[in-house]
Scaffold this motif. Sequence first.
Motif, PDB file in Angstrom:
ATOM      1  N   SER A  38      26.114 -12.275 -28.089  1.00 20.45           N
ATOM      2  CA  SER A  38      26.531 -12.167 -29.859  1.00 20.45           C
ATOM      3  C   SER A  38      26.718 -13.619 -29.857  1.00 20.45           C
ATOM      4  O   SER A  38      26.993 -14.524 -30.827  1.00 20.45           O
ATOM      5  N   LEU A  41      24.339 -16.825 -29.668  1.00 21.73           N
ATOM      6  CA  LEU A  41      23.647 -16.251 -30.359  1.00 21.73           C
ATOM      7  C   LEU A  41      23.781 -17.020 -32.040  1.00 21.73           C
ATOM      8  O   LEU A  41      22.934 -17.393 -33.160  1.00 21.73           O
ATOM      9  N   GLY A  42      25.360 -16.918 -32.259  1.00 20.17           N
ATOM     10  CA  GLY A  42      25.358 -17.079 -34.129  1.00 20.17           C
ATOM     11  C   GLY A  42      25.211 -15.452 -34.806  1.00 20.17           C
ATOM     12  O   GLY A  42      25.540 -15.756 -35.992  1.00 20.17           O
ATOM     13  N   ALA A  43      25.223 -14.884 -34.342  1.00 17.07           N
ATOM     14  CA  ALA A  43      25.136 -13.811 -34.902  1.00 17.07           C
ATOM     15  C   ALA A  43      26.641 -13.221 -35.257  1.00 17.07           C
ATOM     16  O   ALA A  43      27.265 -13.025 -34.963  1.00 17.07           O
ATOM     17  N   ARG A  44      26.292 -12.589 -36.542  1.00 14.42           N
ATOM     18  CA  ARG A  44      27.927 -12.065 -37.198  1.00 14.42           C
ATOM     19  C   ARG A  44      27.565 -10.679 -37.463  1.00 14.42           C
ATOM     20  O   ARG A  44      26.385 -10.114 -37.812  1.00 14.42           O
ATOM     21  N   MET A  57      21.645 -13.862 -38.143  1.00 14.37           N
ATOM     22  CA  MET A  57      22.151 -15.222 -37.352  1.00 14.37           C
ATOM     23  C   MET A  57      20.959 -15.925 -38.020  1.00 14.37           C
ATOM     24  O   MET A  57      19.833 -15.203 -38.758  1.00 14.37           O
ATOM     25  N   LEU A  78      19.352 -10.069 -31.333  1.00 16.08           N
ATOM     26  CA  LEU A  78      19.861  -9.529 -31.929  1.00 16.08           C
ATOM     27  C   LEU A  78      19.807  -8.126 -31.684  1.00 16.08           C
ATOM     28  O   LEU A  78      20.519  -7.716 -32.942  1.00 16.08           O
TER      29      LEU A  78
END
Length: 158
Positions: A38, A41-44, A57, A78
């Motif tokens: 995650s 991915l740059g997922a927050r 993201m 995501l």
Amino acid sequence: MRASSSNAQEEGLDALPDDPQALAELTARTMYANDAASQALGARVVSVGPGQAAMSMTVRPDMLNGHKTCHGGFIFALADSTFAFACNSRNAVTVASGCTIDYLAPGFEGDVLTAQATEYSLAGRTGIYDVHVTNQDGKRIAIFRGRSYRLKGLVVGE
């Protein structure tokens, strides 16, 4: 319940929170700290609560396919990560037993995709979660349905 894991100790806790929302937030912090996928991915994590989670993201140039749209695998990742945060939000180690996704519209470079996971059903060790992925304009990008299975153990503490 006493928290004996290093994760709980790192959080400065002597005991796990009794409040379901606080427990969901602690579980999400612990999971995210260990979730290299995650993070890559740059997922927050936007929000988390018992049986629900939201992550977002930004679609980067390296996420584009040959049609210059977001590769479906990144959209799936995501949604899958968001599903994981939702189904583990009660601090019980839970994994996916299956999932499907339907792509409704493309994502483009620079789009901010947000996945919102909601628990549809939870019975015994199994659950069903729906994840809706939208862009920054609220346009529906994908719908994901995940089936979960609870294992023994806790995400934080023992």
